[in-house]
Design an enzyme around this catalytic site. Structure first.
Site, mmCIF file in Angstrom:
data_model
loop_
_atom_site.group_PDB
_atom_site.id
_atom_site.type_symbol
_atom_site.label_atom_id
_atom_site.label_comp_id
_atom_site.label_asym_id
_atom_site.label_seq_id
_atom_site.Cartn_x
_atom_site.Cartn_y
_atom_site.Cartn_z
ATOM 1 N N HIS A 198 0.834 -1.202 0.000
ATOM 2 C CA HIS A 198 0.000 0.000 0.000
ATOM 3 C C HIS A 198 0.871 1.255 0.000
ATOM 4 O O HIS A 198 1.954 1.270 0.572
ATOM 5 C CB HIS A 198 -1.007 -0.002 1.156
ATOM 6 N N ASP A 217 6.001 2.286 6.800
ATOM 7 C CA ASP A 217 4.576 1.973 6.638
ATOM 8 C C ASP A 217 3.937 2.926 5.636
ATOM 9 O O ASP A 217 3.434 3.978 6.027
ATOM 10 C CB ASP A 217 3.894 2.071 8.005
ATOM 11 N N GLU A 251 -5.111 2.194 2.439
ATOM 12 C CA GLU A 251 -5.053 1.075 3.383
ATOM 13 C C GLU A 251 -5.295 1.571 4.800
ATOM 14 O O GLU A 251 -6.006 0.939 5.597
ATOM 15 C CB GLU A 251 -3.687 0.380 3.288
ATOM 16 N N GLU A 252 -4.706 2.734 5.108
ATOM 17 C CA GLU A 252 -4.831 3.276 6.458
ATOM 18 C C GLU A 252 -6.252 3.747 6.758
ATOM 19 O O GLU A 252 -6.604 3.971 7.912
ATOM 20 C CB GLU A 252 -3.846 4.436 6.658
ATOM 21 N N ASP A 279 3.866 -5.240 3.498
ATOM 22 C CA ASP A 279 3.536 -4.080 4.317
ATOM 23 C C ASP A 279 4.504 -4.016 5.487
ATOM 24 O O ASP A 279 4.447 -4.838 6.396
ATOM 25 C CB ASP A 279 2.087 -4.193 4.822
ATOM 26 N N HIS A 357 3.077 5.636 11.864
ATOM 27 C CA HIS A 357 1.968 6.576 12.082
ATOM 28 C C HIS A 357 2.410 7.844 12.813
ATOM 29 O O HIS A 357 1.588 8.556 13.376
ATOM 30 C CB HIS A 357 0.809 5.914 12.828
#
Length: 388
Positions: A198, A217, A251-252, A279, A357
């Site tokens: 992603h 990520d 995706e998130e 991922d 994140h």
């Protein structure tokens, strides 16, 4: 005054966290399929239907969804994809090889893999303020990624009929990307093997405008499969059944991009032989020796066993079993649709990158040599499963 402002800020943060965790009994929904379940709920028009387990879902506001992200709770936003996995498929179950059998083709390809392009591409990919799927940066980064894939294709000797790349549009601006090697065997024309990652990133406190370089990520997975794609193109890869490389949007946001594409393929009756998700492939954990993390929950066990065989045959690292929970990445969309999917992550899930994140998910925490091992896996996955 400073003390007052601090207290006010603290109250605001606590309010947001509580909103993110609040679950109300009346909003709980039985996911047993019912045509009436497809109808929109007028009192929830400003909410999204969020699934955090295989059995129940809840209508949530956007702020409640952000609360899930902040609290590291995995989820699927099924608002627009409630019929995913409900279509009848008459496909036969394909058996995976007992052992890898195309070393003569795979080895020259993986010998051409390099960290040079991975580093260069990831440096640029992390330079966008974020790659959040609803932000302008998410759209800009997606266009940049698409241009890189197009450049690889244009510099090849393939015809458009054999090698193609397209953007898959969504209701948000950031597009998913699909590059396809057309299979040469007409008897397998409806079959496809998928290698995926992603492309979006998120800052868990300020999703739309907060800094989220997303190096690991999932910038790491993005450039991992881009490098695998590059060597396959330069090596004039010609599969018997079609092979696709997917870079998913959103995706998130709850596996939105992969759900959209899996739903599309399910509706078309495409026979997806196998799907591999990449991922987070770049961080080497501190608790255990360096290894592949092989996810063993919510995956196809037979395909996962074949992944182990590919690692043993072509990679320099061992494999370690791990679990990541419900809906932890895009392989979950394909599994829900009824297709065999697998997920290889950078190591044991509990030993994975702690900086994701946040604004600190940067290149300094990654190993490109570690990522290269995942490129080897993607190359071998594409070749071995395209010829059987």
């Amino acid at each position: 005054m400073i003390k007052f402002l601090f207290i006010a800020l603290l109250i605001t943060v606590l309010t947001v966290l509580v909103a993110g965790l609040r679950i109300t009994i009346q909003d709980s929904i039985d996911l047993t399929f019912n045509p009436e379940f497809q109808l929109s709920n007028s009192q929830n028009e400003e909410k999204r239907l969020i699934q955090t387990s295989s059995s129940t879902a809840e209508w949530m506001t956007e702020e409640q969804v952000f609360g899930l992200i902040r609290n590291k709770i995995k989820f699927m936003d099924i608002t627009d994809y409630r019929s995913l996995g409900t279509k009848y498929k008459a496909f036969k179950k394909h058996e995976f090889p007992v052992t890898p059998a195309f070393q003569d083709e795979v080895m020259p390809l993986i010998n051409n893999l390099t960290t040079k392009y991975m580093r260069k591409n990831l440096e640029k990919f992390t330079s966008f303020r974020n790659r959040y799927y609803k932000s302008k940066y998410g759209a800009e980064s997606s266009q940049w990624l698409y241009d890189q894939v197009v450049t690889i294709v244009k510099n090849s000797n393939y015809s458009d009929a054999i090698l193609s790349v397209k953007q898959f549009p969504h209701r948000w601006e950031q597009k998913s990307i699909i590059a396809r090697f057309q299979g040469s065997d007409d008897d397998k024309s409806n079959e496809v093997v998928i290698v995926a990652a992603h492309q979006d990133s998120v800052n868990m406190w300020m999703p739309s405008f907060g800094r989220a370089p997303g190096a690991d990520d999932d910038g790491s997975g993005t450039v991992t499969i881009l490098e695998a794609f590059r060597v396959l193109v330069e090596g004039q890869f010609r599969p018997k059944r079609s092979v696709e490389f997917h870079w998913y949007s959103a995706e998130e946001g709850g596996l939105l991009g992969s759900q959209a594409i899996a739903s599309h393929y399910e509706n078309l009756g495409v026979d997806v032989i196998a799907m591999l998700q990449n991922d987070m492939t770049g961080y080497v954990g501190k608790k255990y020796p360096e290894a592949f993390g092989i996810v063993v929950d919510f995956v196809d066990p037979d395909l996962t066993e074949f992944i182990r065989k590919l690692i043993k045959s072509y990679a320099q690292l061992p494999a370690r079993n791990t679990k990541c929970g419900y809906a932890c990445s895009d392989h979950a969309s394909w599994r829900k649709a009824g297709y065999p999917s697998a997920f290889a992550i950078e190591g044991a899930f509990e030993d994975s990158n702690p900086y994701i994140h946040t604004s600190n998910d940067v290149l300094d925490h990654l190993s490109f040599e570690h990522m290269l091992e995942f490129s080897k896996l993607s190359v071998s996955f594409a070749v071995e499963l395209s010829h059987i």
